[in-house]
Design a protein around this motif. Structure first.
Motif, PDB file in Angstrom:
ATOM      1  N   MET A 420     -40.106 -10.453  15.930  1.00 16.29           N
ATOM      2  CA  MET A 420     -38.629 -10.410  15.943  1.00 16.29           C
ATOM      3  C   MET A 420     -38.254 -11.397  17.278  1.00 16.29           C
ATOM      4  SD  MET A 420     -35.780 -11.624  14.446  1.00 16.29           S
ATOM      5  CE  MET A 420     -34.874 -10.279  12.671  1.00 16.29           C
ATOM      6  N   VAL A 421     -38.579 -10.425  18.840  1.00 18.26           N
ATOM      7  CA  VAL A 421     -38.023 -10.725  19.655  1.00 18.26           C
ATOM      8  C   VAL A 421     -39.126 -11.407  20.753  1.00 18.26           C
ATOM      9  CG1 VAL A 421     -37.567  -9.328  22.086  1.00 18.26           C
ATOM     10  CG2 VAL A 421     -36.590  -8.607  20.100  1.00 18.26           C
ATOM     11  N   GLU A 422     -40.721 -11.367  20.337  1.00 19.88           N
ATOM     12  CA  GLU A 422     -41.373 -11.991  21.783  1.00 19.88           C
ATOM     13  C   GLU A 422     -40.506 -13.562  21.156  1.00 19.88           C
ATOM     14  OE1 GLU A 422     -45.843 -12.350  23.199  1.00 19.88           O
ATOM     15  OE2 GLU A 422     -45.827 -11.448  21.119  1.00 19.88           O
ATOM     16  N   PRO A 423     -40.581 -14.603  19.882  1.00 21.08           N
ATOM     17  CA  PRO A 423     -40.456 -15.411  19.430  1.00 21.08           C
ATOM     18  C   PRO A 423     -39.412 -16.404  20.743  1.00 21.08           C
ATOM     19  CG  PRO A 423     -41.200 -14.484  17.750  1.00 21.08           C
ATOM     20  CD  PRO A 423     -40.810 -14.363  18.760  1.00 21.08           C
ATOM     21  N   LEU A 477     -41.283 -12.688   8.327  1.00 21.99           N
ATOM     22  CA  LEU A 477     -41.581 -12.812   9.918  1.00 21.99           C
ATOM     23  C   LEU A 477     -42.551 -13.389   9.809  1.00 21.99           C
ATOM     24  CD1 LEU A 477     -39.565  -9.837  12.088  1.00 21.99           C
ATOM     25  CD2 LEU A 477     -38.400 -12.016  12.025  1.00 21.99           C
ATOM     26  N   THR A 478     -43.184 -14.654  11.364  1.00 29.17           N
ATOM     27  CA  THR A 478     -44.372 -14.728  11.331  1.00 29.17           C
ATOM     28  C   THR A 478     -45.195 -14.116  11.869  1.00 29.17           C
ATOM     29  OG1 THR A 478     -43.405 -17.490  11.722  1.00 29.17           O
ATOM     30  CG2 THR A 478     -45.656 -16.508  12.354  1.00 29.17           C
ATOM     31  N   GLU A 479     -46.323 -13.483  11.588  1.00 29.36           N
ATOM     32  CA  GLU A 479     -46.635 -12.451  11.659  1.00 29.36           C
ATOM     33  C   GLU A 479     -46.953 -12.753  12.925  1.00 29.36           C
ATOM     34  OE1 GLU A 479     -49.463 -11.301   8.482  1.00 29.36           O
ATOM     35  OE2 GLU A 479     -48.406 -11.336   7.044  1.00 29.36           O
ATOM     36  N   ASP A 480     -48.314 -13.775  13.470  1.00 30.06           N
ATOM     37  CA  ASP A 480     -48.265 -14.277  15.062  1.00 30.06           C
ATOM     38  C   ASP A 480     -47.118 -14.231  15.501  1.00 30.06           C
ATOM     39  OD1 ASP A 480     -49.792 -14.800  16.876  1.00 30.06           O
ATOM     40  OD2 ASP A 480     -51.069 -16.202  16.417  1.00 30.06           O
ATOM     41  N   SER A 481     -46.597 -12.984  16.172  1.00 26.78           N
ATOM     42  CA  SER A 481     -45.436 -13.157  17.423  1.00 26.78           C
ATOM     43  C   SER A 481     -45.910 -14.179  18.324  1.00 26.78           C
ATOM     44  CB  SER A 481     -45.734 -12.061  17.628  1.00 26.78           C
ATOM     45  OG  SER A 481     -46.823 -11.472  18.939  1.00 26.78           O
ATOM     46  N   CYS A 482     -46.447 -14.724  19.038  1.00 22.63           N
ATOM     47  CA  CYS A 482     -46.970 -16.228  19.136  1.00 22.63           C
ATOM     48  C   CYS A 482     -46.995 -17.874  19.036  1.00 22.63           C
ATOM     49  CB  CYS A 482     -48.275 -16.002  20.553  1.00 22.63           C
ATOM     50  SG  CYS A 482     -48.684 -14.117  21.277  1.00 22.63           S
ATOM     51  N   PHE A 483     -47.039 -17.209  17.976  1.00 20.06           N
ATOM     52  CA  PHE A 483     -46.970 -18.219  16.748  1.00 20.06           C
ATOM     53  C   PHE A 483     -46.580 -19.708  17.687  1.00 20.06           C
ATOM     54  CE2 PHE A 483     -45.863 -21.829  13.793  1.00 20.06           C
ATOM     55  CZ  PHE A 483     -46.270 -22.070  13.460  1.00 20.06           C
ATOM     56  N   TRP A 484     -45.140 -19.394  17.794  1.00 19.70           N
ATOM     57  CA  TRP A 484     -44.734 -20.778  18.787  1.00 19.70           C
ATOM     58  C   TRP A 484     -44.817 -21.078  20.218  1.00 19.70           C
ATOM     59  CZ3 TRP A 484     -42.067 -23.346  15.165  1.00 19.70           C
ATOM     60  CH2 TRP A 484     -40.959 -23.550  15.095  1.00 19.70           C
ATOM     61  N   ALA A 485     -45.767 -20.101  20.638  1.00 19.76           N
ATOM     62  CA  ALA A 485     -46.391 -20.871  21.847  1.00 19.76           C
ATOM     63  C   ALA A 485     -47.860 -21.758  21.728  1.00 19.76           C
ATOM     64  CB  ALA A 485     -47.101 -19.287  22.739  1.00 19.76           C
ATOM     65  N   HIS A 486     -48.290 -21.253  20.521  1.00 20.15           N
ATOM     66  CA  HIS A 486     -49.754 -22.405  20.409  1.00 20.15           C
ATOM     67  C   HIS A 486     -48.793 -23.833  19.675  1.00 20.15           C
ATOM     68  CE1 HIS A 486     -52.104 -18.894  20.418  1.00 20.15           C
ATOM     69  NE2 HIS A 486     -51.705 -18.530  19.837  1.00 20.15           N
ATOM     70  N   VAL A 487     -47.389 -23.441  19.104  1.00 22.56           N
ATOM     71  CA  VAL A 487     -46.892 -24.920  18.842  1.00 22.56           C
ATOM     72  C   VAL A 487     -46.822 -25.523  20.386  1.00 22.56           C
ATOM     73  CG1 VAL A 487     -45.029 -26.245  17.380  1.00 22.56           C
ATOM     74  CG2 VAL A 487     -46.188 -23.983  16.703  1.00 22.56           C
ATOM     75  N   ALA A 529     -48.854 -16.115   6.446  1.00 25.06           N
ATOM     76  CA  ALA A 529     -48.906 -15.330   7.470  1.00 25.06           C
ATOM     77  C   ALA A 529     -47.286 -16.158   8.212  1.00 25.06           C
ATOM     78  CB  ALA A 529     -50.073 -15.079   8.280  1.00 25.06           C
ATOM     79  N   VAL A 530     -47.232 -16.999   7.710  1.00 23.39           N
ATOM     80  CA  VAL A 530     -45.553 -17.631   9.024  1.00 23.39           C
ATOM     81  C   VAL A 530     -44.529 -18.113   7.880  1.00 23.39           C
ATOM     82  CG1 VAL A 530     -46.810 -18.702   9.898  1.00 23.39           C
ATOM     83  CG2 VAL A 530     -46.565 -19.886   8.178  1.00 23.39           C
ATOM     84  N   SER A 531     -43.614 -17.942   8.403  1.00 28.71           N
ATOM     85  CA  SER A 531     -42.790 -18.087   7.736  1.00 28.71           C
ATOM     86  C   SER A 531     -42.262 -19.672   7.181  1.00 28.71           C
ATOM     87  CB  SER A 531     -40.642 -17.504   8.762  1.00 28.71           C
ATOM     88  OG  SER A 531     -39.663 -18.527   7.982  1.00 28.71           O
TER      89      SER A 531
END
Length: 576
Positions: A420-423, A477-487, A529-531
């Motif tokens: 929830m918070v790392e994004p 919640l998107t399982e990989d908390s670093c998903f948005w960093a990859h985006v 695994a993604v929202s």
């Protein structure tokens, strides 16, 4: 600043009060009595260290250790070194990867190891109080045995051991000092006994080995320091270490036995008669006054401390800061903290839900900061991060077994927090125009929470994905908390490819990264695994897709992949 100081609750040092309470208790008397009894019965010890189990009452067991005088009066070269031993790997923590033990104590303990293993099994059956005690290097062995008993919670809940040593040398380094078991140890030290500082670098320390490591000693537990004037308890390791160095360097003569029985009898009489030094009105600060008078009580006046380059003002300032931090920490109970954390998580969940109305998701709402609501979320992020950084630090300070139990209990809550918070951390990072969050910014506590989750939780089998995760994907919640960093990195790669300044090498690297990103995203989609929020019209992911789709459509050799088909066919509309 002055107003804040006036509102602070005054601090008082209770070191003398606690010291007098201890010397007038039966606990310390019982321990010393059994040590003296064992010494009388074995005046010529056939081995360097021996022990005996006493049962003074049905509800009390005492294990006493004594060592021969040769162990301290004629130490061998290298006996003051610090060594690692697999026997004490359980003391290792995430913060301190190794635990170092004094070689002399370790040698004596190892010589008794087979016997003590049997004794440990025997003690698991006892009821009532358990005291482990020892004198001199016998006290060092007692401390090591106590640590082994504490490891793994083998004893019955009401029978956890309490260790009392008399004139015992320091046995270890930083790993011990940061142990969670400090409260199980009381070390009694006379200001006429140089043995506790025997292995510290000084004129009295024994010859060292060619590769000596005797500079890393740190006290652990509580120290009851005694003089003919009185006694006081201290648990500040830096102050204790300096005082032991002074004692070791100043005591005249050789390493003579100190009569702790006589010392305790005098202290008990003095405590009962209330013969304590008067503080008077020399100090405006009661905490400083207490510390200084307590040091004078055990034979350390300010002149002596200055002669040994000990700045008592700095020591007191540090101790006062630690005491105030502890006071503030204890104001709020764990239950209250947990309720506050639940409240903040609930606020974030509500924020996430309401952000969908704007067709961009909570990640992009927080990144863009378009309303006051987005700004207010920052406080929830700060509160939650502070709490979980503290929790992770607490696990790191625990020995591996206890830390593993603790982290298992919290791993699911920590994972929800991380997802929830790392994004939000990522959003704040890229909002500032920065690059490569994974390398330049990601906090260690996120890495550890992810590592512990991956170690403790088995991923569901492929058969169960369709039955469970597909049905729940709309609310996850998107399982990989670093998903948005990859985006965000994929967006930067697209922008670089479209740039006129992009050279061949940069273009090839960016393209390779985008192909990997495609594969990564498709794997996340296949695993549910993604929202579904990532497919909202104004999300950063859809921004990336717009850039990427425009780029691949202009390429002479059109690139094809599963993700491209998925996106072009609008299959994401059926996702979740």
């Amino acid at each position: 600043m002055e107003g804040r100081r006036m509102n602070q609750v005054p601090l008082f040092s209770s070191a003398r009060v606690l010291g007098n309470l201890i010397v007038t208790s039966n606990l310390i008397d019982s321990a010393l009595t059994k040590i003296l009894e064992l010494q009388r019965d074995q005046t010529a010890l056939p081995s360097p260290v021996q022990y005996r189990v006493f049962n003074p009452s049905p509800k009390c067991t005492i294990v006493a250790f004594v060592s021969s005088s040769d162990c301290t009066q004629n130490p061998l070269p290298g006996q003051g070194d610090l060594d690692r031993s697999p026997l004490f790997d359980f003391l290792c923590t995430e913060e301190y990867k190794s635990a170092s033990i004094n070689r002399a104590a370790l040698t004596l303990f190892t010589s008794l190891y087979d016997h003590l293993s049997g004794l440990k099994t025997q003690l698991t059956e006892i009821e009532g109080q358990l005291i482990i005690t020892g004198h001199s290097l016998g006290g060092s062995v007692a401390s090591l045995f106590t640590l082994c008993l504490l490891d793994g919670n083998l004893l019955k809940p009401k029978c956890r051991p309490f260790c009392i040593t008399f004139g015992s040398p320091l046995i270890g380094g930083f790993g011990l000092q940061h142990s969670m078991w400090n409260s199980f140890f009381l070390h009694v030290v006379s200001n006429q006994d140089p043995v506790p500082g025997l292995f510290l670098p000084s004129g009295r320390s024994p010859p060292t080995s060619p590769h000596s490591q005797n500079t890393g000693y740190k006290p652990f537990g509580t120290y009851l320091l005694c003089s003919e004037l009185g006694c006081a308890c201290f648990d500040n390791p830096d102050l204790i270490l300096e005082l032991l160095k002074v004692i070791s360097s100043e005591v005249a003569g050789g390493l003579q036995d100190v009569d702790y029985g006589e010392i305790l009898r005098n202290l008990k009489e003095r405590a009962i008669c209330k013969e304590l030094p008067q503080v008077g009105e020399r100090f405006a600060n009661p905490f400083s006054a207490g510390i200084i008078v307590e040091l004078e009580t055990i034979g350390f006046n300010q002149t002596k401390l200055l002669q040994h380059n000990i700045d008592i003002k700095t020591v007191i300032s540090t101790m006062e800061a630690e005491a105030r931090n502890l006071t503030q920490k204890n104001k709020a109970s764990d239950a209250k903290k947990l309720n506050e954390i639940k409240r903040d998580m609930t606020q974030l969940e509500l924020y996430k839900k309401n952000s969908k109305v704007l067709n961009m998701g909570y990640y992009d709402c927080f990144k863009n900061q378009v309303s006051k609501r987005d700004i207010h979320v920052e406080q929830f992020r700060v509160n939650l991060t502070g709490y979980w950084e503290g929790m992770v630090a607490q696990v790191q300070r625990k020995p591996h077994k206890e830390g593993a139990t603790f982290r298992t209990r919290w791993v699911y809550a920590g994972t929800v927090y991380r997802r929830m918070v790392e994004p939000l951390d990522i959003a704040a990072f890229y909002r500032e125009g920065r690059k490569d969050y994974m390398k330049n910014k990601r906090s260690a506590h996120y890495k550890l929470l992810q590592q512990w989750y991956e170690e403790d939780v088995k991923p569901p089998s492929r058969d169960k994905l369709d039955d469970s995760k597909k049905q729940k994907v709309s609310s996850i919640l998107t399982e990989d908390s670093c998903f948005w960093a990859h985006v965000e990195e994929a967006i930067l790669s697209c922008e670089l490819l479209k740039s006129e300044n992009c050279n061949h090498e940069e273009g090839k690297s960016s393209w390779d990264n985008l192909v990997k990103f495609e594969e990564y995203v498709m794997e996340q989609i296949d695993n549910y695994a993604v929202s579904p929020e990532i497919f909202l019209e104004k999300s950063s992911f859809m921004k990336w897709w717009g850039l990427y789709e425009g780029y691949i459509d202009t390429r002479s050799n059109s690139h094809r992949s599963l993700l491209i088909s998925f996106m072009k066919n609008r299959s994401y509309r059926q996702y979740g």
